[in-house]
Design a protein around this motif. Structure first.
Motif, PDB file in Angstrom:
ATOM      1  N   PRO A 297      32.907  41.851  22.101  1.00 34.07           N
ATOM      2  CA  PRO A 297      32.179  43.054  21.678  1.00 34.07           C
ATOM      3  C   PRO A 297      32.729  44.307  22.357  1.00 34.07           C
ATOM      4  O   PRO A 297      33.402  44.234  23.391  1.00 34.07           O
ATOM      5  CB  PRO A 297      30.740  42.764  22.151  1.00 34.07           C
ATOM      6  CG  PRO A 297      30.697  41.289  22.396  1.00 34.07           C
ATOM      7  CD  PRO A 297      32.063  40.889  22.803  1.00 34.07           C
ATOM      8  N   ASP A 342      33.827  48.775  12.723  1.00 31.75           N
ATOM      9  CA  ASP A 342      33.194  47.763  11.877  1.00 31.75           C
ATOM     10  C   ASP A 342      34.209  47.175  10.893  1.00 31.75           C
ATOM     11  O   ASP A 342      34.248  45.963  10.658  1.00 31.75           O
ATOM     12  CB  ASP A 342      32.019  48.398  11.146  1.00 31.75           C
ATOM     13  CG  ASP A 342      31.288  47.432  10.234  1.00 31.75           C
ATOM     14  OD1 ASP A 342      30.482  46.633  10.734  1.00 31.75           O
ATOM     15  OD2 ASP A 342      31.542  47.466   9.006  1.00 31.75           O
ATOM     16  N   GLN A 347      32.159  43.877  16.885  1.00 30.62           N
ATOM     17  CA  GLN A 347      30.732  44.066  17.123  1.00 30.62           C
ATOM     18  C   GLN A 347      30.576  45.158  18.166  1.00 30.62           C
ATOM     19  O   GLN A 347      31.304  45.169  19.171  1.00 30.62           O
ATOM     20  CB  GLN A 347      30.092  42.773  17.631  1.00 30.62           C
ATOM     21  CG  GLN A 347      28.597  42.891  17.924  1.00 30.62           C
ATOM     22  CD  GLN A 347      28.042  41.675  18.647  1.00 30.62           C
ATOM     23  OE1 GLN A 347      28.778  40.921  19.285  1.00 30.62           O
ATOM     24  NE2 GLN A 347      26.734  41.471  18.564  1.00 30.62           N
ATOM     25  N   ALA A 377      27.354  41.892  11.140  1.00 28.91           N
ATOM     26  CA  ALA A 377      28.002  42.531  12.286  1.00 28.91           C
ATOM     27  C   ALA A 377      27.209  42.373  13.576  1.00 28.91           C
ATOM     28  O   ALA A 377      27.777  42.315  14.664  1.00 28.91           O
ATOM     29  CB  ALA A 377      28.210  44.016  12.000  1.00 28.91           C
ATOM     30  N   HIS A 379      25.539  44.580  15.194  1.00 28.15           N
ATOM     31  CA  HIS A 379      25.665  45.700  16.123  1.00 28.15           C
ATOM     32  C   HIS A 379      24.352  45.842  16.896  1.00 28.15           C
ATOM     33  O   HIS A 379      23.276  45.552  16.375  1.00 28.15           O
ATOM     34  CB  HIS A 379      25.970  46.989  15.367  1.00 28.15           C
ATOM     35  CG  HIS A 379      27.270  46.959  14.610  1.00 28.15           C
ATOM     36  ND1 HIS A 379      28.470  46.603  15.183  1.00 28.15           N
ATOM     37  CD2 HIS A 379      27.544  47.242  13.304  1.00 28.15           C
ATOM     38  CE1 HIS A 379      29.429  46.677  14.283  1.00 28.15           C
ATOM     39  NE2 HIS A 379      28.903  47.063  13.128  1.00 28.15           N
TER      40      HIS A 379
END
Length: 550
Positions: A297, A342, A347, A377, A379
């Protein structure tokens, strides 16, 4: 009953297992083969998995939970034994007393370093200055980190050593505040978390000779924090902000047998990160991709923090006509950036505390979905401290994870009389850490400690999420945003697993998943809430191996 073809390596029996798996919510026994859960069921059937070499843990009827997954834990920052500890110092006089005592014990120190400074120790709600340190530090350069590590405070001698003057306030490791009348730097440095913890900022501090930034001190903080984590039953740590240089510290800890918890390491994406850097990040994710260390990430910031009034708010801070903080990126630029990341499959963990900061992130995710198409995703908006109710349903609608730290919402940390509550103003207190509102609206909660900003112990986080009371008892603050014990446990286990794409491996006690679990001294699902903080983790198992207690 399933009869084992071969005996299990470990059998847990006589337990009250809360699996966090709705398909089989409770059980009494569990069998582990090659680090994974091979069977889970009733005590009477456990004998079929037990052989002469099987290790048997008799839980004595105690509660067993999946290992805790701390979704935001700065184990690399930790707490540093070489620093003056300022936690709990509520006045400037007490800060001075602790520094004097440390100097007496370290008369030859070339630097004075301190950590965990609380903004409220400075009278009148102002920020600290070099003049507040000089009387007790003299010519010894002094470097003090705030409890949230978002700001630093230095004396006059340190400003000289660090090259801070009226012509040099935009530093590699932060922004030096200046006096509005004279233009001279005050000794207060903002944006330290954004710049000082970046690769370039950290290297600059090393070059300038700040001992705190040295590799040996970093490794000492890491290993101490890792020892604390396993003792608290944290079997997976998500370290949310690292440079590529920092990954070697985790590899060293693993090689030296100090990495008993699993690690997910996010890489810091400061402003100025290039496409080449992103290529390097992707390569690191491929290199570190096993069940012990996973990299992937990206960590970004959209705003700062409420206490020094650097978070981005929709309306001005209490007592201010115009000041409402700012975002680190204009909204359109941030939306384009997140859309680009993205599209590359990253992420993103985005620090956002103010309601305008949070809205800017949600708008960016919405833009990314419109441009790139929806994808899984996950996020994260990290902290979600001051959320406008209009944005509450957007988390579930956009598939955005709310990564939150319940302890930050405790009355003695952020409530009435504290800088957070006073800066936000009573008219916006209903926006403070809205755990229940988000949970009710279907948002995924990933809960965490934010160590060393707050205590690492998940019991303290669970207690605060359930009560919104001070740790020592007392009146709750914003009781309407409490959640159940079961929901809080889910946030520290399956919620955090899902938030980090680990739901098929961790987060619940399910056949086929990793055998990561804890045995607690008290059944927190049935105990009085005030007894939760006194609960200790008696046994910690990671991949079927007892790593603590036993």
């Amino acid at each position: 009953m399933a009869i084992a073809a071969h005996p299990a390596h470990l059998v847990l029996r006589n337990a009250r297992i809360h699996t966090v798996d709705p398909a089989l919510p409770e059980a009494q026994a569990m069998a582990v083969v090659d680090g994974r859960i091979a069977w889970i069921g009733s005590d009477k059937d456990a004998q079929g998995w037990t052989g002469p070499d099987t290790r048997v843990i008799d839980a004595g009827g105690k509660l067993v939970l999946p290992g805790f997954i701390d979704a935001h834990n700065h184990v690399r920052l930790g707490s540093d034994d070489a620093c003056v500890q300022l936690s709990g110092a509520r006045t400037l006089d007490e800060v001075h007393a602790r520094i004097r005592a440390w100097r007496t014990s370290h008369p030859d120190a070339e630097w004075i370093e301190a950590e965990a400074f609380d903004y409220s120790a400075i009278p009148g709600g102002r920020m600290p200055t070099a003049g507040d340190l000089d009387p007790v530090t003299g010519d010894v350069p002094t470097f003090v980190l705030s409890y949230d590590v978002h700001t630093a405070w230095v004396n006059t001698a340190a400003m000289r050593r660090l090259g801070i003057d009226r012509d040099h306030t935009g530093l590699p490791f932060g922004e030096a505040a200046t006096d509005s009348t004279t233009g001279e730097p005050t000794g207060f440095i903002t944006d330290f978390a954004v710049k000082g913890l970046s690769r370039d900022g950290h290297r600059a501090l090393q070059t300038l000779g700040l001992p705190w930034a040295s590799p040996d001190r970093q490794y000492g903080r890491l290993t101490k924090s890792l020892d604390d984590a396993i003792g608290f039953g944290i079997t997976t740590v998500v370290e949310p902000q690292n440079s590529l240089d920092d990954l070697a510290l985790f590899a060293r800890a693993r090689a030296e047998g100090r990495l008993r918890s699993r690690i997910v390491a996010a890489l810091f994406h400061p402003r100025g990160t290039t496409d080449s850097d992103l290529d390097d990040f992707a390569a690191a994710a491929r290199r570190y991709a096993d069940d012990r260390i996973r990299v992937g990430p990206l960590k970004l910031y959209i705003d700062d923090v409420v206490e020094p009034r650097t978070a981005a708010l929709l309306e001005p801070y209490a007592g201010c006509r115009h000041h409402r903080g700012d975002t680190f990126y204009p909204p359109e630029e941030f939306a384009s950036l997140l859309t680009k990341l993205d599209a590359r499959g990253f992420q993103c963990f985005v620090h956002a505390t103010g309601d305008r900061g949070i809205r800017t992130v949600l708008d960016a995710v919405e833009h990314a979905r419109a441009v790139n198409g929806p994808r899984d995703a996950r996020h994260q908006v990290v902290h979600v401290e001051c959320l406008d109710p209009d944005d509450t349903p957007r988390f579930a609608a956009l598939g955005v994870v709310a990564c939150m730290q319940p302890r930050h919402s405790a009355p003695e940390v952020a409530g009435p009389g504290k800088d957070w509550a006073e800066n936000i103003g009573v008219g916006r207190w209903h926006k403070a850490w809205p755990l229940r509102s988000l949970h009710t609206a279907g948002a995924l909660l990933a809960l965490s400690s934010d160590w060393n900003v707050a205590e690492m112990d998940p019991m303290i986080g669970i207690y605060t999420a359930v009560t919104r009371r001070p740790l020592g008892g007392g009146e709750p603050w914003m009781r309407q945003e409490t959640i159940s014990v079961e929901a809080a446990v889910h946030g520290y286990t399956m919620g955090s697993a899902y938030a980090n794409f680990l739901e098929h491996e961790r987060g619940s006690l399910t056949v086929g998943k990793a055998a990561d679990f804890v045995v607690l001294s008290r059944d927190i699902l049935r105990a009085a809430p005030e007894d939760i903080p006194g609960t200790v983790v008696e046994t910690v198992v990671v991949a079927g191996l007892v790593e603590h207690g036993g």
